[in-house]
Design a protein around this motif. Sequence first.
Motif, PDB file in Angstrom:
ATOM      1  N   VAL A  24      36.921  44.423  42.334  1.00 49.33           N
ATOM      2  CA  VAL A  24      35.677  43.658  42.315  1.00 49.33           C
ATOM      3  C   VAL A  24      35.960  42.322  41.643  1.00 49.33           C
ATOM      4  N   ILE A  25      35.460  41.247  42.241  1.00 52.98           N
ATOM      5  CA  ILE A  25      35.561  39.927  41.638  1.00 52.98           C
ATOM      6  C   ILE A  25      34.156  39.378  41.461  1.00 52.98           C
ATOM      7  N   GLY A  26      34.015  38.348  40.638  1.00 54.71           N
ATOM      8  CA  GLY A  26      32.702  37.749  40.490  1.00 54.71           C
ATOM      9  C   GLY A  26      32.608  36.805  39.324  1.00 54.71           C
ATOM     10  N   GLN A  27      31.399  36.346  39.091  1.00 53.53           N
ATOM     11  CA  GLN A  27      31.077  35.479  37.967  1.00 53.53           C
ATOM     12  C   GLN A  27      29.799  35.985  37.324  1.00 53.53           C
ATOM     13  N   VAL A  28      29.782  35.961  36.001  1.00 52.14           N
ATOM     14  CA  VAL A  28      28.591  36.336  35.241  1.00 52.14           C
ATOM     15  C   VAL A  28      28.298  35.190  34.284  1.00 52.14           C
ATOM     16  N   GLN A  29      27.063  34.706  34.282  1.00 49.88           N
ATOM     17  CA  GLN A  29      26.682  33.599  33.411  1.00 49.88           C
ATOM     18  C   GLN A  29      25.401  33.932  32.673  1.00 49.88           C
ATOM     19  N   GLY A  30      25.306  33.417  31.453  1.00 48.88           N
ATOM     20  CA  GLY A  30      24.128  33.612  30.627  1.00 48.88           C
ATOM     21  C   GLY A  30      24.523  33.521  29.173  1.00 48.88           C
ATOM     22  N   PRO A  31      23.590  33.824  28.274  1.00 47.49           N
ATOM     23  CA  PRO A  31      23.912  33.826  26.847  1.00 47.49           C
ATOM     24  C   PRO A  31      25.052  34.809  26.558  1.00 47.49           C
ATOM     25  N   GLU A  32      25.896  34.468  25.612  1.00 48.12           N
ATOM     26  CA  GLU A  32      27.105  35.256  25.341  1.00 48.12           C
ATOM     27  C   GLU A  32      26.819  36.739  25.126  1.00 48.12           C
ATOM     28  N   GLU A  33      25.785  37.069  24.363  1.00 52.52           N
ATOM     29  CA  GLU A  33      25.506  38.480  24.087  1.00 52.52           C
ATOM     30  C   GLU A  33      25.092  39.226  25.353  1.00 52.52           C
ATOM     31  N   LYS A  34      24.401  38.543  26.255  1.00 50.45           N
ATOM     32  CA  LYS A  34      24.000  39.180  27.510  1.00 50.45           C
ATOM     33  C   LYS A  34      25.189  39.328  28.456  1.00 50.45           C
ATOM     34  N   VAL A  35      26.048  38.319  28.496  1.00 52.35           N
ATOM     35  CA  VAL A  35      27.272  38.413  29.303  1.00 52.35           C
ATOM     36  C   VAL A  35      28.118  39.572  28.793  1.00 52.35           C
ATOM     37  N   ASN A  36      28.235  39.705  27.466  1.00 52.07           N
ATOM     38  CA  ASN A  36      29.008  40.810  26.895  1.00 52.07           C
ATOM     39  C   ASN A  36      28.411  42.166  27.261  1.00 52.07           C
ATOM     40  N   SER A  37      27.096  42.256  27.309  1.00 54.92           N
ATOM     41  CA  SER A  37      26.444  43.506  27.726  1.00 54.92           C
ATOM     42  C   SER A  37      26.777  43.833  29.171  1.00 54.92           C
ATOM     43  N   MET A  38      26.778  42.829  30.038  1.00 56.23           N
ATOM     44  CA  MET A  38      27.107  43.058  31.447  1.00 56.23           C
ATOM     45  C   MET A  38      28.572  43.442  31.595  1.00 56.23           C
ATOM     46  N   LYS A  39      29.443  42.799  30.848  1.00 53.72           N
ATOM     47  CA  LYS A  39      30.867  43.148  30.887  1.00 53.72           C
ATOM     48  C   LYS A  39      31.071  44.593  30.451  1.00 53.72           C
ATOM     49  N   SER A  40      30.350  45.010  29.434  1.00 57.23           N
ATOM     50  CA  SER A  40      30.439  46.394  28.961  1.00 57.23           C
ATOM     51  C   SER A  40      29.982  47.360  30.051  1.00 57.23           C
ATOM     52  N   TRP A  41      28.877  47.052  30.716  1.00 53.63           N
ATOM     53  CA  TRP A  41      28.383  47.907  31.797  1.00 53.63           C
ATOM     54  C   TRP A  41      29.402  47.969  32.934  1.00 53.63           C
ATOM     55  N   LEU A  42      29.957  46.819  33.312  1.00 57.11           N
ATOM     56  CA  LEU A  42      30.951  46.785  34.390  1.00 57.11           C
ATOM     57  C   LEU A  42      32.204  47.573  34.014  1.00 57.11           C
ATOM     58  N   SER A  43      32.566  47.574  32.740  1.00 55.74           N
ATOM     59  CA  SER A  43      33.778  48.259  32.275  1.00 55.74           C
ATOM     60  C   SER A  43      33.609  49.757  32.111  1.00 55.74           C
ATOM     61  N   ARG A  44      32.390  50.182  31.773  1.00 54.58           N
ATOM     62  CA  ARG A  44      32.189  51.585  31.407  1.00 54.58           C
ATOM     63  C   ARG A  44      31.335  52.396  32.379  1.00 54.58           C
ATOM     64  N   VAL A  45      30.419  51.739  33.066  1.00 57.90           N
ATOM     65  CA  VAL A  45      29.452  52.469  33.896  1.00 57.90           C
ATOM     66  C   VAL A  45      29.662  52.166  35.380  1.00 57.90           C
ATOM     67  N   LYS A  61      34.585  30.817  29.615  1.00 62.31           N
ATOM     68  CA  LYS A  61      34.363  29.535  28.957  1.00 62.31           C
ATOM     69  C   LYS A  61      32.879  29.343  28.703  1.00 62.31           C
ATOM     70  N   ALA A  62      32.571  28.529  27.728  1.00 61.54           N
ATOM     71  CA  ALA A  62      31.183  28.186  27.439  1.00 61.54           C
ATOM     72  C   ALA A  62      30.731  27.129  28.448  1.00 61.54           C
ATOM     73  N   ILE A  63      29.494  27.260  28.907  1.00 63.18           N
ATOM     74  CA  ILE A  63      28.935  26.278  29.837  1.00 63.18           C
ATOM     75  C   ILE A  63      27.606  25.780  29.274  1.00 63.18           C
ATOM     76  N   SER A  64      27.227  24.572  29.653  1.00 64.51           N
ATOM     77  CA  SER A  64      25.986  23.996  29.122  1.00 64.51           C
ATOM     78  C   SER A  64      24.748  24.500  29.864  1.00 64.51           C
ATOM     79  N   LYS A  65      24.911  24.848  31.151  1.00 69.64           N
ATOM     80  CA  LYS A  65      23.794  25.427  31.890  1.00 69.64           C
ATOM     81  C   LYS A  65      24.342  26.329  32.996  1.00 69.64           C
ATOM     82  N   VAL A  66      23.554  27.320  33.361  1.00 76.96           N
ATOM     83  CA  VAL A  66      23.999  28.259  34.391  1.00 76.96           C
ATOM     84  C   VAL A  66      24.003  27.584  35.752  1.00 76.96           C
TER      85      VAL A  66
END
Length: 75
Positions: A24-45, A61-66
């Motif tokens: 699976v490939i893709g991009q996830v953008q948003g506030p860091e804590e929310k991106v980390n939550s999505m990464k955790s879901w993708l990794s574990r669930v 990388k950090a971005i100024s806007k999504v």
Amino acid sequence: MYAESEAKKIGVVGWVKNTRKGTVIGQVQGPEEKVNSMKSWLSRVGSPSSRIDRTNFSNEKAISKVEYANFSIRY
């Protein structure tokens, strides 16, 4: 469909796509804590029919806007 639903629940935008290699490939953008939550879901669930052997998140990388208005599944 499951990733899209979870992304909306968490509050991130971007996309994911299943590849012919079975990855699976893709991009996830948003506030860091929310991106980390999505990464955790993708990794574990993941989706019910998925088998997760390992995850590799790169080009972070950090971005100024999504760049996306929502989260989608690409085909």
